[in-house]
Write an enzyme that holds these catalytic residues in place. Structure first.
Site, PDB file in Angstrom:
ATOM      1  CG  HIS A 271      34.995  38.257  44.314  1.00  0.00           C
ATOM      2  ND1 HIS A 271      34.096  38.234  44.905  1.00  0.00           N
ATOM      3  CD2 HIS A 271      33.638  37.691  42.872  1.00  0.00           C
ATOM      4  CE1 HIS A 271      33.393  37.907  44.769  1.00  0.00           C
ATOM      5  NE2 HIS A 271      32.894  37.900  43.395  1.00  0.00           N
ATOM      6  CG  ASP A 328      32.486  37.016  34.985  1.00  0.00           C
ATOM      7  OD1 ASP A 328      31.374  36.963  34.839  1.00  0.00           O
ATOM      8  OD2 ASP A 328      32.769  38.343  35.898  1.00  0.00           O
TER       9      ASP A 328
HETATM   10  N1  CMC Z   1      43.897  43.421  37.143  1.00  0.00           N
HETATM   11  C1  CMC Z   1      44.631  44.247  37.626  1.00  0.00           C
HETATM   12  N2  CMC Z   1      44.640  44.837  38.545  1.00  0.00           N
HETATM   13  C2  CMC Z   1      43.199  44.599  40.010  1.00  0.00           C
HETATM   14  C3  CMC Z   1      42.394  43.586  39.316  1.00  0.00           C
HETATM   15  C4  CMC Z   1      42.234  43.011  37.498  1.00  0.00           C
HETATM   16  N3  CMC Z   1      41.283  42.024  37.605  1.00  0.00           N
HETATM   17  N4  CMC Z   1      41.361  43.731  39.975  1.00  0.00           N
HETATM   18  C5  CMC Z   1      41.573  44.301  40.882  1.00  0.00           C
HETATM   19  N5  CMC Z   1      43.437  44.622  40.986  1.00  0.00           N
HETATM   20  C6  CMC Z   1      44.380  45.813  41.895  1.00  0.00           C
HETATM   21  C7  CMC Z   1      43.429  47.220  41.900  1.00  0.00           C
HETATM   22  O1  CMC Z   1      44.627  48.243  41.675  1.00  0.00           O
HETATM   23  C8  CMC Z   1      43.859  47.188  43.406  1.00  0.00           C
HETATM   24  O2  CMC Z   1      44.974  47.351  43.483  1.00  0.00           O
HETATM   25  P1  CMC Z   1      46.018  48.431  44.425  1.00  0.00           P
HETATM   26  O3  CMC Z   1      45.679  48.306  46.011  1.00  0.00           O
HETATM   27  O4  CMC Z   1      47.856  48.848  44.157  1.00  0.00           O
HETATM   28  O5  CMC Z   1      45.546  50.223  44.518  1.00  0.00           O
HETATM   29  C9  CMC Z   1      43.634  46.103  44.162  1.00  0.00           C
HETATM   30  O6  CMC Z   1      44.178  44.715  43.346  1.00  0.00           O
HETATM   31  C10 CMC Z   1      42.267  45.745  44.715  1.00  0.00           C
HETATM   32  O7  CMC Z   1      41.487  45.845  43.753  1.00  0.00           O
HETATM   33  P2  CMC Z   1      40.260  46.746  44.213  1.00  0.00           P
HETATM   34  O8  CMC Z   1      39.961  47.310  42.287  1.00  0.00           O
HETATM   35  O9  CMC Z   1      40.096  47.557  44.688  1.00  0.00           O
HETATM   36  O10 CMC Z   1      38.862  45.542  44.100  1.00  0.00           O
HETATM   37  P3  CMC Z   1      37.350  45.430  44.004  1.00  0.00           P
HETATM   38  O11 CMC Z   1      36.901  44.748  45.466  1.00  0.00           O
HETATM   39  O12 CMC Z   1      36.954  47.335  44.492  1.00  0.00           O
HETATM   40  O13 CMC Z   1      37.086  45.267  42.927  1.00  0.00           O
HETATM   41  C11 CMC Z   1      37.107  43.705  41.116  1.00  0.00           C
HETATM   42  C12 CMC Z   1      37.093  43.884  42.881  1.00  0.00           C
HETATM   43  C13 CMC Z   1      36.264  42.772  40.582  1.00  0.00           C
HETATM   44  C14 CMC Z   1      35.981  44.684  39.999  1.00  0.00           C
HETATM   45  C15 CMC Z   1      38.129  44.118  40.056  1.00  0.00           C
HETATM   46  O14 CMC Z   1      38.516  42.813  40.857  1.00  0.00           O
HETATM   47  C16 CMC Z   1      38.480  43.775  39.180  1.00  0.00           C
HETATM   48  O15 CMC Z   1      38.230  44.748  38.446  1.00  0.00           O
HETATM   49  N6  CMC Z   1      38.176  43.082  38.036  1.00  0.00           N
HETATM   50  C17 CMC Z   1      38.610  42.471  36.668  1.00  0.00           C
HETATM   51  C18 CMC Z   1      37.000  43.111  36.378  1.00  0.00           C
HETATM   52  C19 CMC Z   1      36.079  41.524  36.048  1.00  0.00           C
HETATM   53  O16 CMC Z   1      36.737  40.488  36.172  1.00  0.00           O
HETATM   54  N7  CMC Z   1      34.925  41.120  37.014  1.00  0.00           N
HETATM   55  C20 CMC Z   1      34.128  40.186  37.424  1.00  0.00           C
HETATM   56  C21 CMC Z   1      33.496  39.941  39.087  1.00  0.00           C
HETATM   57  S1  CMC Z   1      32.955  38.734  39.336  1.00  0.00           S
HETATM   58  C22 CMC Z   1      31.803  38.621  38.625  1.00  0.00           C
HETATM   59  C23 CMC Z   1      30.335  39.089  38.565  1.00  0.00           C
HETATM   60  O17 CMC Z   1      29.930  40.436  39.257  1.00  0.00           O
HETATM   61  O18 CMC Z   1      30.289  39.519  37.249  1.00  0.00           O
END
Ligand code: CMC
Length: 392
Positions: A271, A328
């Site tokens: 998140h 989710d």
């Molecule tokens: N699985 C594997 N690696 C992950 C995941 C994941 N679900 N989420 C983040 N990471 C890693 C990412 O690769 C990055 O690694 P590194 O530091 O090596 O580059 C690090 O964690 C930070 O992630 P980020 O993408 O920079 O973080 P963000 O704040 O931009 O993204 C997020 C947040 C929710 C989009 C992301 O965690 C994600 O894609 N999660 C999976 C999709 C998901 O479940 N979304 C629902 C969010 S909550 C409710 C809603 O909005 O619907």
């Protein structure tokens, strides 16, 4: 042109001041208008929470019945909207249908785009709250080859939705209180989440003074993305894949650790703001156990989900990055137990989030915020001379 600060994805940029939702990502705190999410989920009805978000205070008995009755009077959707709906293919994704029809509402209610008819805004809000569940059920009915069910306005908001979804002409449909209560909690948990992607979209679109239907429609489209609300559908599909693949959760944790190479992320994990736990996920995980046992449903993906969560939470990659299950991760398991099909999970999220979008849109207008218009840092070519086509 002055200084431009670059902050991709607005990780550190506040776009507004807001008095609606408080979120502390370190401590896992979420409050609507000062009330804790735990207390609201345990004690309030979804419409009460909608009122709270939109008007700022919990309603008195009288205020609530005025609000609820107004919504009851507007649950029917113009029959001409049905004609638009009939044009969609039977396998159209319900989110595409929902956003299109909410957008179409602006055309059906022309005073929504009349700047001089601001006194009508409250009526548009009531219409949105009243009609979104009705429209949402159409897609499901069509997928079943059934005619739509008209709203039954003697029922409360949630029971009416369940009636439109599941009632069949053969027998009187009785709402199961376990199902209604579970849905009530889920909708409350989704009702607002400050400046997330879809909400920021609603505010940004509305900041051009676009009407509320167009703004909410844009929010629905933003929500559909798999990194946002679309994750709830992705989670169940992922859990199904794991199950069909023999249930080896460790293998999927490994794949997610190499997200950059594999392109595979654990959906329902991570998140932008929560870095210790997502308080909504805590409530939902408990509710999933509760609801499935009360309904006598034995869903094998629940065990897979728990195994996956445990494996990930014990893994250095996830620990270092502070990745926890989000709202989710377990919600789809409950929706499924309630009989809601997978392609409607994100629609359920939209029904839940609607009061938040409305409240945020109103706040943006009330605060007379300027048009949203981010800047950029240009990285393209410097000036070059035009070459006529014959010389290229
Ligand atoms: N699985 C594997 N690696 C992950 C995941 C994941 N679900 N989420 C983040 N990471 C890693 C990412 O690769 C990055 O690694 P590194 O530091 O090596 O580059 C690090 O964690 C930070 O992630 P980020 O993408 O920079 O973080 P963000 O704040 O931009 O993204 C997020 C947040 C929710 C989009 C992301 O965690 C994600 O894609 N999660 C999976 C999709 C998901 O479940 N979304 C629902 C969010 S909550 C409710 C809603 O909005 O619907």
């Amino acid at each position: 042109t002055g200084y431009v600060t670059l902050d991709k994805g607005y990780k550190n940029t506040g776009a507004t001041q807001s008095a609606i939702t408080f979120l502390d990502g370190e401590q896992g705190i979420l409050r609507y208008r000062g009330y804790s999410i735990e207390e609201l989920a345990a004690k309030a009805s979804f419409l009460e929470v909608a009122y709270l978000l939109i008007y700022g205070e919990l309603p008195t008995n009288e205020e609530f019945s005025t609000f609820e009755n107004a919504i009851r009077r507007h649950t029917m959707v113009n029959e001409d909207m049905r004609k638009i709906f009939e044009g969609f293919p039977v396998n159209a994704h319900p989110m595409g249908v929902l956003s299109s029809l909410v957008s179409a509402m602006s055309a059906f209610y022309p005073d929504s785009y009349d700047d001089k008819a601001e006194d009508k805004t409250d009526l548009h809000i009531i219409r949105l709250l009243a009609k979104l569940p009705t429209i949402a059920t159409w897609s499901y009915k069509k997928s079943q080859g059934h005619p739509v069910n008209y709203p039954k306005n003697t029922l409360d908001y949630i029971s009416n939705f369940l009636h439109m979804m599941f009632a069949l002409p053969v027998e009187e449909y009785k709402v199961d209180p376990v199902v209604a209560d579970a849905l009530n909690v889920l909708l409350i948990l989704h009702a607002d989440h400050e400046q997330n992607c879809s909400t920021s979209t609603v505010r940004l679109v509305g900041s051009s003074r676009a009407n509320i239907y167009s703004s909410v429609s844009a929010g629905i489209n933003a929500l559909w993305g798999p990194l946002h609300g679309g994750a709830n559908q992705e989670v169940i599909e992922m859990l199904e894949d794991i199950r069909n693949d023999g249930g080896d959760v460790a293998k999927y944790v490994e794949m997610a650790k190499n997200a950059k190479q594999t392109g595979f992320r654990l959906f329902g994990f991570g998140h932008r703001v929560y870095k210790n736990f997502d308080p909504r996920a805590r409530i939902i995980k408990k509710a999933a156990d509760d609801v499935l046992s009360k309904l006598g449903v034995n869903d094998p993906v629940l065990e897979i989900a728990k195994g996956l969560e445990e494996a990930a939470l014990n893994d250095e990659y996830f620990i270092q990055r502070k990745l926890y299950p989000n709202v989710d991760f377990y919600s789809g398991i409950i929706y499924r137990a309630l009989g809601i099909p997978t392609n409607m999970f994100t629609v359920m999220f939209a029904i839940g989030r609607l009061p938040g979008w409305i409240a945020q849109w109103l706040e943006m207008r009330a605060q007379k915020e300027p048009i949203g218009r981010p800047r950029q840092i240009y990285t393209g070519s410097t000036l070059r001379e035009f070459v006529p086509m014959e010389n290229r």
